[in-house]
Design a protein around this motif. Structure first.
Motif, PDB file in Angstrom:
ATOM      1  N   TRP A 151      -9.883  10.832  -4.035  1.00  0.00           N
ATOM      2  CA  TRP A 151      -8.756  10.716  -3.723  1.00  0.00           C
ATOM      3  C   TRP A 151      -7.612  11.504  -4.177  1.00  0.00           C
ATOM      4  N   VAL A 152      -7.712  11.444  -5.701  1.00  0.00           N
ATOM      5  CA  VAL A 152      -6.875  12.183  -6.586  1.00  0.00           C
ATOM      6  C   VAL A 152      -6.772  13.378  -6.192  1.00  0.00           C
ATOM      7  N   ALA A 153      -8.152  14.119  -6.569  1.00  0.00           N
ATOM      8  CA  ALA A 153      -8.220  15.475  -6.780  1.00  0.00           C
ATOM      9  C   ALA A 153      -8.104  15.760  -5.329  1.00  0.00           C
ATOM     10  N   LYS A 154      -8.086  14.577  -3.904  1.00  0.00           N
ATOM     11  CA  LYS A 154      -7.794  15.388  -2.757  1.00  0.00           C
ATOM     12  C   LYS A 154      -6.402  15.710  -2.835  1.00  0.00           C
ATOM     13  N   VAL A 155      -5.323  14.769  -3.118  1.00  0.00           N
ATOM     14  CA  VAL A 155      -3.584  14.531  -3.071  1.00  0.00           C
ATOM     15  C   VAL A 155      -3.388  15.877  -3.799  1.00  0.00           C
ATOM     16  N   LEU A 156      -4.849  15.878  -5.152  1.00  0.00           N
ATOM     17  CA  LEU A 156      -3.909  17.081  -6.060  1.00  0.00           C
ATOM     18  C   LEU A 156      -4.394  18.555  -5.744  1.00  0.00           C
ATOM     19  N   THR A 157      -5.349  18.394  -4.679  1.00  0.00           N
ATOM     20  CA  THR A 157      -5.530  20.053  -4.010  1.00  0.00           C
ATOM     21  C   THR A 157      -5.093  20.003  -2.630  1.00  0.00           C
ATOM     22  N   ASP A 158      -4.602  19.549  -1.880  1.00  0.00           N
ATOM     23  CA  ASP A 158      -3.891  19.746  -0.731  1.00  0.00           C
ATOM     24  C   ASP A 158      -2.848  20.321  -0.771  1.00  0.00           C
ATOM     25  N   LYS A 159      -2.353  21.048  -2.178  1.00  0.00           N
ATOM     26  CA  LYS A 159      -1.361  21.969  -1.951  1.00  0.00           C
ATOM     27  C   LYS A 159      -1.834  23.097  -2.225  1.00  0.00           C
ATOM     28  N   GLU A 204       2.694  16.494  -5.455  1.00  0.00           N
ATOM     29  CA  GLU A 204       3.330  17.455  -5.706  1.00  0.00           C
ATOM     30  C   GLU A 204       4.344  17.360  -6.863  1.00  0.00           C
ATOM     31  N   LYS A 205       4.636  16.278  -7.052  1.00  0.00           N
ATOM     32  CA  LYS A 205       5.133  15.902  -8.589  1.00  0.00           C
ATOM     33  C   LYS A 205       5.122  16.444  -9.393  1.00  0.00           C
ATOM     34  N   LEU A 206       3.043  15.764  -9.497  1.00  0.00           N
ATOM     35  CA  LEU A 206       2.391  15.701 -10.486  1.00  0.00           C
ATOM     36  C   LEU A 206       1.847  17.560 -11.248  1.00  0.00           C
ATOM     37  N   ALA A 207       2.170  17.965  -9.330  1.00  0.00           N
ATOM     38  CA  ALA A 207       1.515  19.446  -9.590  1.00  0.00           C
ATOM     39  C   ALA A 207       2.367  20.605  -9.990  1.00  0.00           C
ATOM     40  N   GLU A 208       3.544  19.949  -9.978  1.00  0.00           N
ATOM     41  CA  GLU A 208       5.046  20.787 -10.515  1.00  0.00           C
ATOM     42  C   GLU A 208       5.056  20.744 -12.082  1.00  0.00           C
ATOM     43  N   GLN A 209       4.478  19.155 -12.507  1.00  0.00           N
ATOM     44  CA  GLN A 209       4.657  19.767 -13.860  1.00  0.00           C
ATOM     45  C   GLN A 209       4.032  19.574 -14.887  1.00  0.00           C
ATOM     46  N   LEU A 210       2.529  20.019 -13.959  1.00  0.00           N
ATOM     47  CA  LEU A 210       1.736  20.713 -14.321  1.00  0.00           C
ATOM     48  C   LEU A 210       1.752  22.557 -14.564  1.00  0.00           C
ATOM     49  N   VAL A 249      -4.588   5.436  -6.314  1.00  0.00           N
ATOM     50  CA  VAL A 249      -4.371   7.014  -6.318  1.00  0.00           C
ATOM     51  C   VAL A 249      -3.182   7.166  -6.650  1.00  0.00           C
ATOM     52  N   LEU A 250      -1.848   6.408  -5.876  1.00  0.00           N
ATOM     53  CA  LEU A 250      -0.659   6.742  -6.176  1.00  0.00           C
ATOM     54  C   LEU A 250      -0.405   6.132  -7.993  1.00  0.00           C
ATOM     55  N   PHE A 251      -0.751   4.860  -8.372  1.00  0.00           N
ATOM     56  CA  PHE A 251      -0.671   4.772  -9.576  1.00  0.00           C
ATOM     57  C   PHE A 251      -1.543   5.297 -10.857  1.00  0.00           C
ATOM     58  N   ALA A 252      -3.182   6.488 -10.177  1.00  0.00           N
ATOM     59  CA  ALA A 252      -3.081   7.169 -11.567  1.00  0.00           C
ATOM     60  C   ALA A 252      -2.185   8.837 -11.827  1.00  0.00           C
ATOM     61  N   LEU A 253      -1.688   8.784  -9.937  1.00  0.00           N
ATOM     62  CA  LEU A 253      -0.956  10.460 -10.001  1.00  0.00           C
ATOM     63  C   LEU A 253       0.296  10.227 -10.847  1.00  0.00           C
ATOM     64  N   PRO A 279       1.134  -1.543   0.408  1.00  0.00           N
ATOM     65  CA  PRO A 279      -0.284   0.055  -0.195  1.00  0.00           C
ATOM     66  C   PRO A 279       0.712   1.725  -0.198  1.00  0.00           C
ATOM     67  N   ALA A 280      -0.013   2.281  -0.929  1.00  0.00           N
ATOM     68  CA  ALA A 280       0.717   3.598  -1.070  1.00  0.00           C
ATOM     69  C   ALA A 280       0.685   3.939   0.244  1.00  0.00           C
ATOM     70  N   SER A 281       2.080   5.222   0.944  1.00  0.00           N
ATOM     71  CA  SER A 281       1.440   5.777   1.917  1.00  0.00           C
ATOM     72  C   SER A 281       1.466   7.097   2.215  1.00  0.00           C
ATOM     73  N   ASP A 282       0.941   7.842   3.262  1.00  0.00           N
ATOM     74  CA  ASP A 282       0.205   9.364   3.024  1.00  0.00           C
ATOM     75  C   ASP A 282       1.477   9.894   2.674  1.00  0.00           C
ATOM     76  N   HIS A 283       3.232   9.404   2.909  1.00  0.00           N
ATOM     77  CA  HIS A 283       4.012  10.601   2.119  1.00  0.00           C
ATOM     78  C   HIS A 283       4.170  10.094   1.276  1.00  0.00           C
ATOM     79  N   GLU A 284       4.282   8.895   0.096  1.00  0.00           N
ATOM     80  CA  GLU A 284       3.932   8.317  -1.252  1.00  0.00           C
ATOM     81  C   GLU A 284       2.987   9.252  -1.942  1.00  0.00           C
ATOM     82  N   LEU A 285       2.076   9.542  -1.937  1.00  0.00           N
ATOM     83  CA  LEU A 285       0.638  10.186  -1.989  1.00  0.00           C
ATOM     84  C   LEU A 285       1.098  11.264  -2.265  1.00  0.00           C
TER      85      LEU A 285
END
Length: 166
Positions: free
Chosen positions: A36-44, A13-19, A152-156, A2-8
């Motif tokens: 959850w994918v949207a949540k991770v992307l909007t945490d920043k 953050e990596k995807l945000a930088e690319q976008l 979620v991790l795989f999608a990101l 399983p993916a940890s919160d830190h990995e997510l």
């Protein structure tokens, strides 16, 4: 595993930088991951610069009404299928005007699986148009939370890979 919160967080953050670097926007169309994918992307803070929105289309009716998924795809292939996630991408792009969309539909468990589509089966698609969409299926192990975290991790990572190719 399983993916940890830190990995997510790191993947988001990596995807945000690319976008941001590419000056493009993303929309999510999620079923089993429940946003959850949207949540991770909007945490920043400032994520509205690259996230247009997220559509949680858990039911088949929502997939049809919000994303334009067809009866034919749902009846012939089921919600957890390549045709459905491809239509989810196309619908999310058309609905929001984002540059890139990611779609996820799967069976997180503990029930709902079958011999053909066991628990842990998740279909993904990402793309910038109906013609330029990649779809892939993965089979994850673990409980509901573990399956969803891996999805979620795989999608990101999938969207990140798409951007690297562009």
């Amino acid at each position: 595993m399983p993916a940890s919160d830190h990995e997510l967080e790191q993947a988001g953050e990596k995807l945000a930088e690319q976008l941001i670097a590419a000056g493009i926007t993303v929309v999510t169309a999620e079923s089993c991951t429940g946003g959850w994918v949207a949540k991770v992307l909007t945490d920043k803070a400032g994520s509205s610069a690259y996230v247009v929105g997220g559509l949680v289309t858990y039911s088949n009716d929502a997939k049809q009404q919000l994303l334009g998924v067809t009866d034919v795809s749902l009846n012939n292939h089921g919600a957890v299928s390549e045709p459905v996630v491809r239509e989810m991408v196309a619908g999310a792009l058309a609905t929001t005007g984002a540059n890139v969309a990611v779609a996820i539909s799967g069976i997180a468990g503990p029930g709902g699986g079958s011999e053909e589509k066991p628990v842990g089966t998740v279909w993904f698609a990402w793309g910038s148009s109906a013609e330029n969409t990649e779809a892939v299926v993965r089979h994850f192990s673990g409980d509901r939370d573990q399956v969803r975290r891996q999805a979620v991790l795989f999608a990101l990572q999938g969207v990140s890979g798409l951007l690297k190719q562009a």
